[in-house]
Motif scaffolding. Structure first.
Motif, short mmCIF file in Angstrom:
data_model
loop_
_atom_site.label_atom_id
_atom_site.label_comp_id
_atom_site.label_asym_id
_atom_site.label_seq_id
_atom_site.Cartn_x
_atom_site.Cartn_y
_atom_site.Cartn_z
N GLY A 1 119.85 11.00 2.61
CA GLY A 1 119.39 11.73 1.97
C GLY A 1 119.87 12.51 1.85
N GLY A 2 120.84 13.24 1.54
CA GLY A 2 121.84 14.46 1.53
C GLY A 2 122.46 14.45 -0.28
N VAL A 3 122.43 15.36 -0.10
CA VAL A 3 123.11 15.80 -1.95
C VAL A 3 124.33 15.02 -1.95
CG1 VAL A 3 125.26 17.37 -2.96
CG2 VAL A 3 123.25 18.49 -1.15
N ARG A 4 124.24 14.41 -2.96
CA ARG A 4 125.05 13.56 -3.39
C ARG A 4 126.43 13.12 -3.92
NH1 ARG A 4 120.32 10.64 -6.44
NH2 ARG A 4 119.33 13.23 -5.46
N VAL A 5 127.48 12.88 -3.75
CA VAL A 5 128.48 13.00 -4.74
C VAL A 5 129.05 11.70 -5.52
CG1 VAL A 5 131.06 13.64 -4.68
CG2 VAL A 5 129.53 14.73 -3.11
N ALA A 6 129.52 11.61 -7.13
CA ALA A 6 129.75 10.54 -7.66
C ALA A 6 130.73 10.11 -7.36
CB ALA A 6 129.12 10.89 -9.45
N ALA A 7 131.22 8.29 -7.39
CA ALA A 7 132.26 8.48 -6.57
C ALA A 7 132.54 6.60 -7.38
CB ALA A 7 132.14 7.79 -5.00
N ALA A 8 134.12 6.73 -6.97
CA ALA A 8 134.68 6.03 -7.70
C ALA A 8 135.49 5.34 -6.82
CB ALA A 8 135.56 5.68 -9.11
N TRP A 9 135.75 3.42 -6.75
CA TRP A 9 136.65 2.88 -5.93
C TRP A 9 137.15 1.31 -7.39
CZ3 TRP A 9 131.33 4.04 -5.06
CH2 TRP A 9 131.37 4.28 -3.63
N GLN A 10 138.64 1.78 -6.66
CA GLN A 10 139.86 1.55 -7.74
C GLN A 10 139.33 0.06 -7.51
OE1 GLN A 10 141.16 2.98 -10.37
NE2 GLN A 10 139.50 4.53 -10.06
N PRO A 11 139.94 -1.05 -8.07
CA PRO A 11 140.11 -2.08 -7.70
C PRO A 11 140.89 -2.84 -6.92
CG PRO A 11 140.28 -2.56 -10.46
CD PRO A 11 140.73 -0.79 -9.29
N ASP A 12 141.56 -1.56 -6.19
CA ASP A 12 142.85 -2.26 -4.56
C ASP A 12 141.47 -1.60 -3.66
OD1 ASP A 12 143.14 0.76 -5.03
OD2 ASP A 12 145.06 0.82 -5.26
N GLY A 13 140.35 -0.94 -4.20
CA GLY A 13 139.50 -0.20 -2.57
C GLY A 13 139.90 0.87 -2.65
N SER A 14 141.23 2.11 -3.78
CA SER A 14 141.12 2.75 -2.76
C SER A 14 139.57 3.56 -3.31
CB SER A 14 142.39 3.89 -4.08
OG SER A 14 142.43 3.54 -4.95
N PHE A 15 139.58 5.08 -3.05
CA PHE A 15 138.24 5.67 -2.95
C PHE A 15 138.77 7.57 -3.78
CE2 PHE A 15 135.69 10.02 -1.68
CZ PHE A 15 133.96 9.68 -1.61
N GLN A 16 137.60 8.05 -4.83
CA GLN A 16 137.52 9.20 -5.37
C GLN A 16 136.32 9.56 -5.27
OE1 GLN A 16 139.10 7.08 -9.32
NE2 GLN A 16 139.57 9.12 -9.75
N ARG A 17 136.95 11.27 -5.64
CA ARG A 17 135.85 11.41 -5.67
C ARG A 17 135.72 12.26 -7.07
NH1 ARG A 17 134.16 15.82 -1.20
NH2 ARG A 17 134.63 14.31 0.80
N LEU A 18 134.35 11.88 -7.91
CA LEU A 18 134.59 12.07 -9.67
C LEU A 18 134.88 13.49 -9.73
CD1 LEU A 18 132.23 9.51 -10.92
CD2 LEU A 18 135.04 9.18 -10.44
N PRO A 19 135.18 13.85 -11.01
CA PRO A 19 135.35 15.88 -11.12
C PRO A 19 133.66 16.41 -11.41
CG PRO A 19 137.03 14.51 -12.03
CD PRO A 19 135.88 13.17 -11.62
N VAL A 20 133.53 17.38 -10.71
CA VAL A 20 132.33 18.25 -10.51
C VAL A 20 132.42 18.07 -11.84
CG1 VAL A 20 130.90 19.93 -9.75
CG2 VAL A 20 132.80 19.00 -8.22
N PRO A 21 130.64 17.73 -12.60
CA PRO A 21 130.70 18.25 -13.84
C PRO A 21 129.57 19.69 -14.01
CG PRO A 21 128.69 16.85 -12.66
CD PRO A 21 130.44 16.44 -11.94
N ALA A 22 129.93 20.46 -14.93
CA ALA A 22 128.97 21.23 -14.78
C ALA A 22 127.03 21.12 -15.58
CB ALA A 22 129.48 22.34 -16.42
N ALA A 23 126.10 21.52 -14.97
CA ALA A 23 124.20 21.36 -14.72
C ALA A 23 124.68 22.83 -15.79
CB ALA A 23 124.21 21.04 -14.33
N HIS A 24 124.14 23.08 -16.96
CA HIS A 24 123.88 24.15 -17.55
C HIS A 24 124.58 25.83 -16.72
CE1 HIS A 24 120.54 22.98 -20.52
NE2 HIS A 24 120.56 22.03 -18.54
N GLY A 25 124.32 26.66 -16.35
CA GLY A 25 124.58 27.45 -15.05
C GLY A 25 125.82 27.08 -14.75
#
Length: 366
Positions: A221-245
């Motif tokens: 239930g804490g702060v979330r980070v967008a993630a992607a998993w490639q077809p081979d199962g490898s994990f990556q954090r998606l780049p941090v987006p901007a949100a206004h400020g």
């Protein structure tokens, strides 16, 4: 921005920016604070209305019209949309008889009952051949389901959630609050990689090549980070987006299609929270953001926000059914690959929220 709360007996996780399957509270976050608009179920059938056009200049305009979807006989018009296939031919959702929901599938605009076992059932995604996935409660625990040929099969893994399915019938979701996929509906789940043993999360959607997106967090239930998993199962954090400020403090990926990913991002400063809708391009690594919360993205990188279609440089405000409030009047939820079919629901008929929502389809063309 939307929080999810159906008011039923099961305690459910509340999202600040949408979750597949239920629409009850629309919340708009402003730079100076926030206001909430609450929607509930509605009666009555309403015809299609005059179209809305794109707010753009120097190019062919997109024109959208709206019509109401039918619901099962004897259940009244109350229903929500929770997903659709990439063509827009199949739409999933649930209708209500009184306060009890039952899952349904619309095929070419015609409603078909597909009642899922368990309580508080929700279909969350469907393929272009009519294979669907969803979740319900069995007792006090979630159960993930696969639906095909008129039959439900419970997915292995115990307490699980199924959020997305691709045309190969690979399913994305979570098992025990950790992201997982089912390589076929009859197999045991494959757990997806996490940054560490203390992390949790879920897979929210899956692309045709097997790329999975979702979210992870270090504390439940804490702060979330967008993630992607490639077809081979490898994990990556998606780049941090901007949100206004500034850079987002809390962000997640909600949908993926042909390498395009949409989601939401929050930027917190003190008691002030601002929201943006990021879009990632996994092929280039680029990320951009704009105001809004975008539930869906298609193969062209187009997105739908709560009341609008964003198609490249064009923005189309989706029209309302007669008698429904113009703003906010709708919750657009799905978008076909060709951009012609959008599905969702509408609320607040003549200021009355006692008998909403009603399911609708917008048809858009140039």
């Amino acid at each position: 921005m939307r929080a999810v709360a159906d008011g039923e007996r099961h305690r459910r996780r509340v999202w600040l920016a949408g979750s597949a399957g239920a629409a009850a509270v629309a919340v708009t976050i402003l730079a100076v604070g926030w206001t909430a608009v609450v929607g509930v179920d509605r009666h009555g059938s309403v015809p299609a209305v005059a179209p809305a056009t794109a707010q753009a200049s120097g190019q062919a305009k997109i024109v959208c019209s709206v019509r109401q979807l039918g619901t099962p006989s004897g259940q009244g018009p109350k229903a929500i949309v929770s997903g659709a296939d990439p063509t827009g031919r199949y739409i999933v959702g649930r209708s209500y008889q009184g306060t009890k929901p039952s899952t349904v599938i619309w095929v070419d605009g015609q409603v078909h009952q597909a009642p899922m076992p368990g309580d508080d059932p929700t279909l969350r995604d469907i393929t272009s051949t009519g294979a669907a996935v969803g979740v319900s409660f069995m007792g006090d625990k979630t159960a993930a389901w696969y639906y095909a040929d008129g039959k439900y099969t419970r997915l292995a893994g115990g307490e699980a959630v199924a959020n997305g399915i691709n045309e190969r019938r690979v399913i994305a979701g979570a098992v025990g609050k950790k992201p997982a996929i089912w390589r076929s509906p009859g197999e045991q789940p494959t757990m997806l990689a996490l940054p560490g043993p203390e992390w949790s999360g879920q897979a929210t959607a899956i692309d045709e090549d097997g790329t999975v997106v979702g979210e992870v967090s270090k504390q439940q239930g804490g702060v979330r980070v967008a993630a992607a998993w490639q077809p081979d199962g490898s994990f990556q954090r998606l780049p941090v987006p901007a949100a206004h400020g500034g850079p987002a403090d809390d962000f997640t990926a909600m949908a993926i299609r042909d390498g395009w990913v949409s989601g939401w991002a929050a930027y917190d400063r003190g008691k002030q929270r601002t929201i943006s809708g990021p879009r990632w391009n996994l092929r280039t690594g680029a990320v951009d953001s704009r105001d809004g919360v975008f539930e869906s993205v298609n193969a062209q990188g187009w997105m739908v926000e709560i009341t609008a279609l964003v198609a490249g440089d064009e923005t189309v405000q989706l029209p309302a059914l007669p008698g429904f409030q113009q703003e906010p009047h709708a919750h657009a939820y799905t978008l076909s690959d060709d951009g012609t079919t959008i599905a969702g629901q509408m609320s607040t008929l003549n200021g009355n929220v006692d008998v909403q929502p009603v399911p609708v389809v917008w048809t858009c063309k140039r």
